[in-house]
Motif scaffolding. Structure first.
Motif, PDB file in Angstrom:
ATOM      1  N   TYR A  43     -18.797  51.878 -80.249  1.00 59.82           N
ATOM      2  CA  TYR A  43     -19.710  50.923 -80.002  1.00 59.82           C
ATOM      3  C   TYR A  43     -21.044  51.080 -80.236  1.00 59.82           C
ATOM      4  O   TYR A  43     -21.991  50.162 -80.567  1.00 59.82           O
ATOM      5  N   ILE A  44     -21.443  52.534 -79.867  1.00 60.03           N
ATOM      6  CA  ILE A  44     -23.123  52.774 -79.967  1.00 60.03           C
ATOM      7  C   ILE A  44     -23.427  52.873 -81.640  1.00 60.03           C
ATOM      8  O   ILE A  44     -24.218  52.293 -81.852  1.00 60.03           O
ATOM      9  N   GLU A  45     -22.692  53.340 -82.255  1.00 65.19           N
ATOM     10  CA  GLU A  45     -22.906  53.621 -84.019  1.00 65.19           C
ATOM     11  C   GLU A  45     -22.327  52.534 -84.787  1.00 65.19           C
ATOM     12  O   GLU A  45     -22.774  52.393 -86.045  1.00 65.19           O
ATOM     13  N   TYR A  46     -21.583  51.578 -84.327  1.00 61.31           N
ATOM     14  CA  TYR A  46     -20.997  50.741 -85.443  1.00 61.31           C
ATOM     15  C   TYR A  46     -22.080  49.784 -86.125  1.00 61.31           C
ATOM     16  O   TYR A  46     -22.016  49.760 -87.301  1.00 61.31           O
ATOM     17  N   PRO A  47     -22.984  49.277 -85.485  1.00 63.31           N
ATOM     18  CA  PRO A  47     -24.083  48.361 -86.174  1.00 63.31           C
ATOM     19  C   PRO A  47     -24.840  49.099 -87.386  1.00 63.31           C
ATOM     20  O   PRO A  47     -25.034  48.707 -88.427  1.00 63.31           O
ATOM     21  N   PHE A  48     -24.840  50.663 -86.996  1.00 68.10           N
ATOM     22  CA  PHE A  48     -25.561  51.357 -87.864  1.00 68.10           C
ATOM     23  C   PHE A  48     -24.835  51.858 -89.037  1.00 68.10           C
ATOM     24  O   PHE A  48     -25.152  51.876 -90.360  1.00 68.10           O
ATOM     25  N   PRO A  93     -11.992  49.778 -86.775  1.00 71.29           N
ATOM     26  CA  PRO A  93     -12.910  51.088 -86.371  1.00 71.29           C
ATOM     27  C   PRO A  93     -12.836  51.521 -84.879  1.00 71.29           C
ATOM     28  O   PRO A  93     -12.626  52.899 -84.797  1.00 71.29           O
ATOM     29  N   LEU A  94     -12.579  50.438 -84.134  1.00 73.16           N
ATOM     30  CA  LEU A  94     -12.047  51.208 -82.585  1.00 73.16           C
ATOM     31  C   LEU A  94     -10.930  51.802 -82.644  1.00 73.16           C
ATOM     32  O   LEU A  94     -10.831  53.054 -81.813  1.00 73.16           O
ATOM     33  N   VAL A  95      -9.765  51.542 -83.193  1.00 71.12           N
ATOM     34  CA  VAL A  95      -8.427  52.356 -83.550  1.00 71.12           C
ATOM     35  C   VAL A  95      -8.955  53.497 -84.166  1.00 71.12           C
ATOM     36  O   VAL A  95      -8.466  54.538 -83.744  1.00 71.12           O
ATOM     37  N   GLY A  96      -9.640  53.351 -85.267  1.00 67.47           N
ATOM     38  CA  GLY A  96      -9.997  54.597 -85.860  1.00 67.47           C
ATOM     39  C   GLY A  96     -10.793  55.855 -85.286  1.00 67.47           C
ATOM     40  O   GLY A  96     -10.368  56.812 -85.380  1.00 67.47           O
ATOM     41  N   ALA A  97     -11.795  55.244 -84.337  1.00 68.26           N
ATOM     42  CA  ALA A  97     -12.457  55.990 -83.483  1.00 68.26           C
ATOM     43  C   ALA A  97     -11.555  56.786 -82.505  1.00 68.26           C
ATOM     44  O   ALA A  97     -11.682  57.825 -82.273  1.00 68.26           O
ATOM     45  N   ALA A  98     -10.619  56.064 -82.014  1.00 70.63           N
ATOM     46  CA  ALA A  98      -9.763  56.693 -81.129  1.00 70.63           C
ATOM     47  C   ALA A  98      -9.036  57.649 -81.747  1.00 70.63           C
ATOM     48  O   ALA A  98      -8.670  58.894 -81.084  1.00 70.63           O
ATOM     49  N   GLY A 307     -30.638  58.472 -93.780  1.00 70.30           N
ATOM     50  CA  GLY A 307     -31.572  58.364 -92.680  1.00 70.30           C
ATOM     51  C   GLY A 307     -31.274  57.657 -91.532  1.00 70.30           C
ATOM     52  O   GLY A 307     -30.988  58.128 -90.340  1.00 70.30           O
ATOM     53  N   ILE A 308     -30.501  56.473 -91.557  1.00 75.56           N
ATOM     54  CA  ILE A 308     -30.084  55.448 -90.650  1.00 75.56           C
ATOM     55  C   ILE A 308     -28.523  56.216 -90.099  1.00 75.56           C
ATOM     56  O   ILE A 308     -28.427  56.099 -88.852  1.00 75.56           O
ATOM     57  N   THR A 309     -27.911  56.859 -90.643  1.00 75.17           N
ATOM     58  CA  THR A 309     -26.673  57.560 -90.480  1.00 75.17           C
ATOM     59  C   THR A 309     -26.904  58.705 -89.477  1.00 75.17           C
ATOM     60  O   THR A 309     -26.200  58.811 -88.497  1.00 75.17           O
ATOM     61  N   VAL A 310     -27.901  59.490 -89.873  1.00 72.87           N
ATOM     62  CA  VAL A 310     -28.233  60.740 -89.158  1.00 72.87           C
ATOM     63  C   VAL A 310     -28.896  60.259 -87.785  1.00 72.87           C
ATOM     64  O   VAL A 310     -28.730  60.720 -86.696  1.00 72.87           O
ATOM     65  N   LEU A 311     -29.773  59.045 -87.898  1.00 78.30           N
ATOM     66  CA  LEU A 311     -30.191  58.581 -86.618  1.00 78.30           C
ATOM     67  C   LEU A 311     -29.035  58.093 -85.569  1.00 78.30           C
ATOM     68  O   LEU A 311     -29.297  58.330 -84.289  1.00 78.30           O
ATOM     69  N   ARG A 312     -28.255  57.294 -86.027  1.00 75.51           N
ATOM     70  CA  ARG A 312     -27.224  56.908 -85.351  1.00 75.51           C
ATOM     71  C   ARG A 312     -26.273  57.809 -84.731  1.00 75.51           C
ATOM     72  O   ARG A 312     -25.641  57.623 -83.666  1.00 75.51           O
ATOM     73  N   SER A 313     -26.133  58.850 -85.454  1.00 74.77           N
ATOM     74  CA  SER A 313     -25.067  60.061 -84.994  1.00 74.77           C
ATOM     75  C   SER A 313     -25.493  60.841 -83.950  1.00 74.77           C
ATOM     76  O   SER A 313     -24.811  61.286 -83.293  1.00 74.77           O
ATOM     77  N   ALA A 314     -26.689  60.717 -83.608  1.00 75.39           N
ATOM     78  CA  ALA A 314     -27.296  61.542 -82.721  1.00 75.39           C
ATOM     79  C   ALA A 314     -26.857  61.204 -81.154  1.00 75.39           C
ATOM     80  O   ALA A 314     -26.309  61.874 -80.397  1.00 75.39           O
TER      81      ALA A 314
END
Length: 333
Positions: A43-48, A93-98, A307-314
């Motif tokens: 939920y935190i990273e999906y928009p990024f 992706p929620l199923v995938g994240a789990a 850049g945006i991927t590394v930013l949201r991954s933190a």
């Protein structure tokens, strides 16, 4: 003695078998708590992630649709609003994240068992960091086969449709329509299109994910030990969990390492998985897609959206490790 215990604490902060608890119960904890942590992180990273995939998947033969992450955010929200523009297709992706996070912790535990079974390390001693980087790579290798079909569906839903066969306005595909199209034109095998990219990203990235987290955690234990004055304080530090901000830094370092080091493999995978289904053009292999991208945009093209991927991954990775570790400590099965 305290230094040794600090090292023990560094590698025992995550999924270490408790005395008297069976391996089966530990595995169940990994699956359940890993799923919960993965969903929260998604939920935190999906928009990024949506923006990242759209930046990665811009076609070679057309002018770039987005000038950068901020422009992609702006166009996406203007066209479809926040929910549809940035959270489109989040159900898969929620199923995938789990599945991803639970698989990562589950297979990492199996990787530890493989290391112990090799006979080079005894169970009553802490694994060195080199072994923990290996267990991360082991986990990523097997998890990649779980992730590829889930990410293929996710990528096709995230990238806007650019053509319409009936002359009407383009309509974003649903999860089920993507699954039907892939199966109709390419069969079961089509869901693993891009597997090489997922394998390279996960095997290398998960070695960095687990390895960086454990390395940073160990560093914090050693630093905290130096600030302690008495032996009693040192012994207490070695057995207690790290302060929350240190746990967050360790988790964030894991996410940033994972995403930056093997980002080109993810870029190539995303391009493969957003290619049209059922067209006259034959699907490119991983190496063919990479060669075409390099020829068109060079190294910059391989790191488009990095850049945006590394930013949201933190924050996402920090939350995943904090939630997982906390659940393991508070609610042991």
């Amino acid at each position: 003695m305290a230094a040794k215990e600090a090292q023990v604490g560094a590698t025992m902060t995550t999924h270490t078998t408790a005395q008297g608890k069976s391996a089966a119960m530990e595995a169940i904890e990994d699956v359940i708590y890993g799923s919960v942590a993965g969903i929260a992180g998604k939920y935190i990273e999906y928009p990024f992630d949506t923006v990242k995939v759209r930046l990665q998947s811009q076609p070679d033969h057309l002018p770039l649709r987005y000038t950068g992450p901020l422009d992609c955010f702006r166009q996406s929200i203007k066209a479809d609003g926040v929910v549809q523009g940035l959270y489109r297709g989040i159900s898969a992706p929620l199923v995938g994240a789990a599945a991803e996070t639970s698989s990562l912790f589950f297979f990492e535990r199996i990787g530890r068992e493989v290391v112990y079974a090799s006979g080079h390390y005894s169970r009553d001693r802490v694994l060195p960091l080199s072994a923990l980087w290996f267990t991360g790579a082991f986990s990523g290798t097997f998890t990649s086969f779980v992730l590829t079909p889930i990410e293929l569906v996710k990528c096709k839903v995230q990238v806007p449709t650019t053509t319409s066969t009936d002359g009407m306005a383009p309509k974003a595909p649903s999860v089920m329509s993507v699954i039907r199209d892939v199966y109709k034109h390419e069969g079961i095998r089509g869901f693993w299109h891009g597997q090489m990219g997922t394998f390279l990203r996960e095997a290398g990235g998960c070695a960095a994910w687990f390895g960086s987290k454990e390395t940073t955690t160990k560093m914090f234990y050693l630093l905290n030990e130096r600030s302690a004055i008495t032996q009693k304080e040192k012994d207490a530090l070695a057995t207690e969990a790290l302060p929350l901000w240190q746990q967050a830094v360790a988790g964030a370092s894991a996410g940033m390492s994972y995403n930056f080091l093997f980002f080109p493999a993810d870029t190539i995978k995303s391009r493969m998985q957003t290619s049209p289904v059922g067209g006259t053009t034959q699907n490119r292999s991983f190496w063919q897609e990479g060669k075409a991208l390099w020829g068109q945009h060079g190294l910059r093209g391989l790191y488009r959206g990095c850049g945006i991927t590394v930013l949201r991954s933190a924050p996402s990775s920090a939350f995943i490790f904090i939630i997982f570790d906390d659940l393991k400590q508070r609610f042991p099965l």
